[in-house]
Design a protein around this motif. Structure first.
Motif, mmCIF file in Angstrom:
data_model
loop_
_atom_site.group_PDB
_atom_site.id
_atom_site.type_symbol
_atom_site.label_atom_id
_atom_site.label_comp_id
_atom_site.label_asym_id
_atom_site.label_seq_id
_atom_site.Cartn_x
_atom_site.Cartn_y
_atom_site.Cartn_z
ATOM 1 N N THR A 2 0.823 -1.199 0.000
ATOM 2 C CA THR A 2 0.000 0.000 0.000
ATOM 3 C C THR A 2 0.860 1.254 0.000
ATOM 4 O OG1 THR A 2 -0.097 0.109 2.403
ATOM 5 C CG2 THR A 2 -1.746 -1.266 1.304
ATOM 6 N N ARG A 3 0.213 2.361 -0.356
ATOM 7 C CA ARG A 3 0.928 3.638 -0.380
ATOM 8 C C ARG A 3 1.440 4.015 1.001
ATOM 9 N NH1 ARG A 3 -2.467 8.196 -3.305
ATOM 10 N NH2 ARG A 3 -0.532 9.291 -2.808
ATOM 11 N N ARG A 5 2.458 1.976 3.387
ATOM 12 C CA ARG A 5 3.667 1.206 3.667
ATOM 13 C C ARG A 5 4.853 1.707 2.859
ATOM 14 N NH1 ARG A 5 1.465 -5.084 4.032
ATOM 15 N NH2 ARG A 5 0.224 -4.808 5.951
ATOM 16 N N VAL A 6 4.603 2.071 1.628
ATOM 17 C CA VAL A 6 5.684 2.635 0.799
ATOM 18 C C VAL A 6 6.207 3.918 1.419
ATOM 19 C CG1 VAL A 6 6.202 3.716 -1.423
ATOM 20 C CG2 VAL A 6 4.896 1.579 -1.339
ATOM 21 N N ARG A 7 5.288 4.749 1.897
ATOM 22 C CA ARG A 7 5.681 6.010 2.522
ATOM 23 C C ARG A 7 6.499 5.762 3.787
ATOM 24 N NH1 ARG A 7 1.007 7.845 2.676
ATOM 25 N NH2 ARG A 7 1.031 9.072 0.768
ATOM 26 N N ARG A 361 7.193 16.119 -7.422
ATOM 27 C CA ARG A 361 7.988 14.980 -7.888
ATOM 28 C C ARG A 361 9.418 15.365 -8.275
ATOM 29 N NH1 ARG A 361 3.754 11.176 -11.385
ATOM 30 N NH2 ARG A 361 2.386 10.701 -9.614
#
Length: 497
Positions: A2-3, A5-7, A361
């Motif tokens: 999930t986003r 967890r990535v974060r 970005r």
């Protein structure tokens, strides 16, 4: 994945990069003396190596038992293929990563309007910047952030205080449940106090004041008073838990309190502050700390969220009360004031509101490239500091290893060679009369009864030996000298602390 967890993973990787940069800079400065060579700084390494070797333990510790610090060092020493200096450097990185984890926890849970990962990273970067302004070799300098990188100067207590604030924050905002937070709070307080009574001074007393003040202004007083009761109870359990370790505690710390010397204490700390302000980096670090305290005061006054106000109040109340307490007790040790370095950065995670970045970005990509490049360059820099040749130390350890005999030296002289020996028990810690000096050392060393050589350097107090004690030889080893009494060993006197 999930986003979220990535974060979180990205946050930890970024924190690792920052930790490598900070450790590389501190290790490349004169502050490396505290990381790798200072007599005080080596107790955890000596303790952990003795424990891993399975030696009989009868340690004489200070009021601090260093239990979490020893567990971390022993774990790293057991799994990493590094020498002692390499493990000390790795431990410094782990300490900084642990601070990030504690700050991330104190920042609270993520919501749509919150960016706790980003603010925890900002707080860690600011703390790292403070550490990088500290470049002296003195353990008594008012350079407090870099002390976290050592294994000795209360790193576990620092982490414990920040985690305590995070646990209380999460309990305050948890409206229906909170048993898990209360159990965690009790465990942190008990273990931290068991290992280091300073936890009571750095956390329990100031947070009692903070939670008491918030309870007076809150309609939900139980949300403030319940964690206060648990914190005090956990601290009390920690003190009770110290009783079985009484034989190891050579100094309870009570003697450090000398209230009648409060005026001298003011002069001492004022002198340290003047020294800190006398250099450009010291001035910058002091101004940064002052700015963080101002932010904390403003946020504690303006915030209407009780959890935000709790963290913001802790960010300035803890250092203020600790400084006042240190002066009132007449202390003379800069390390007691460490909350001045880590508590103010809590102001940055008190209200971790999300913020918009124009063209995020490209900016994030550029920032990550710069950070990764700087951390990659820090690795060889850190390796160079770890493997800096010390011909004098090598001369001593090679001679002692080859001799197969047991010698002695005074505290500030003997501890570094002792740590680097194949068998550390070959060097016994003594005073200038060759009495065993039982301080931050395993008392079983004194069972040898006599020593056949002495090691000395510029820090050695003049020996007072028997009149008939004549050395067979003197071996010069750079800054060290080995005085060999092989034909007539010197008996050890009665050990004392």
């Amino acid at each position: 994945m999930t986003r979220v967890r990535v974060r979180e993973l990205a946050g930890w990787l970024t924190a690792l990069a920052i930790a490598l940069i900070v450790t590389g800079q501190v290790a490349a400065s004169a502050r490396s003396e505290l990381l790798f060579r200072d007599g005080d700084s080596l107790v955890v390494a000596l303790f952990a190596q003795s424990w891993l070797a399975g030696d009989p333990s009868n340690w004489a510790m200070s009021s601090v038992l260093f239990l979490p610090e020893t567990a971390v060092f022993a774990g790293l020493d057991a799994v990493l293929p590094f020498d002692v200096n390499g493990v000390l450097a790795a431990n410094a990185v782990v300490n900084l990563l642990s601070l990030y984890g504690a700050l991330r926890f104190a920042a609270g849970r993520r919501r749509d309007d919150r960016a706790p990962v980003a603010w925890a990273l900002i707080a860690m970067a600011v703390f790292g910047a403070l550490a990088m302004t500290e470049t002296s070799s003195s353990r008594d300098a008012l350079e407090l952030a870099s002390l976290l990188l050592t294994t000795t100067y209360y790193s576990a207590t620092v982490i414990g205080v920040v985690l305590t604030i995070g646990v209380i924050r999460r309990f305050v905002v948890h409206e229906h449940h909170g048993a898990g937070q209360l159990i965690a709070l009790a465990l942190i307080a008990a273990v931290s106090t068991l290992s280091n009574p300073l936890f009571a001074v750095w956390a329990t007393v100031p947070l009692t004041a903070v939670l008491g003040a918030l309870a007076l202004r809150s309609t939900a007083r139980s949300r403030m008073l319940l964690p206060l009761v648990v914190l005090i109870g956990g601290t009390a359990l920690g003190f009770i838990g110290r009783i079985p370790f009484a034989a190891w505690i050579a100094n309870t710390g009570a003697g450090y309190a000398q209230p009648e010397r409060w005026a001298e204490s003011i002069g001492y700390y004022a002198g340290l502050l003047a020294d800190r302000l006398s250099t450009p980096l010291g001035l910058a670090g002091t101004l940064l700390t002052a700015a963080l305290l101002v932010v904390a005061i403003v946020r504690s006054a303006r915030s209407r969220d009780p959890s935000e106000r709790l963290v913001a109040l802790a960010a300035w109340v803890i250092p203020v009360l600790v400084v006042l307490g240190a002066v009132a007790l007449g202390t003379h040790a800069a390390r007691y004031l460490q909350p001045l370095s880590f508590a103010p950065v809590l102001a940055l995670v008190a209200a971790p509101r999300a913020f918009a970045i124009p063209r995020p970005r490209p900016l994030i990509a550029i920032g990550m490239v710069v950070l990764l490049a700087a951390s990659a360059l820090s690795i060889p820099r850190l390796a160079s500091a770890v493997h800096t040749p010390d011909a004098a130390l090598t001369c001593v350890t090679d001679w002692v290893d080859a001799s197969g005999r047991t010698g002695a030296g005074q505290f500030w002289t003997v501890r570094l060679p002792k740590l680097h020996l194949a068998d550390p028990s070959q060097l016994v810690q003594v005073d200038h009369r060759v009495n065993g000096y039982a301080w931050l050392v395993n008392r079983t060393d004194f069972d040898v009864g006599a020593v056949s050589f002495l090691i000395e350097d510029a820090q050695t107090v003049a020996w007072q030996l028997p009149l008939d004690a004549m050395p067979d030889d003197i071996i010069e080893c750079g800054r060290y000298r080995i005085v060999d009494f092989g034909s007539a060993p010197l008996p050890l006197g009665q050990p004392h602390s």
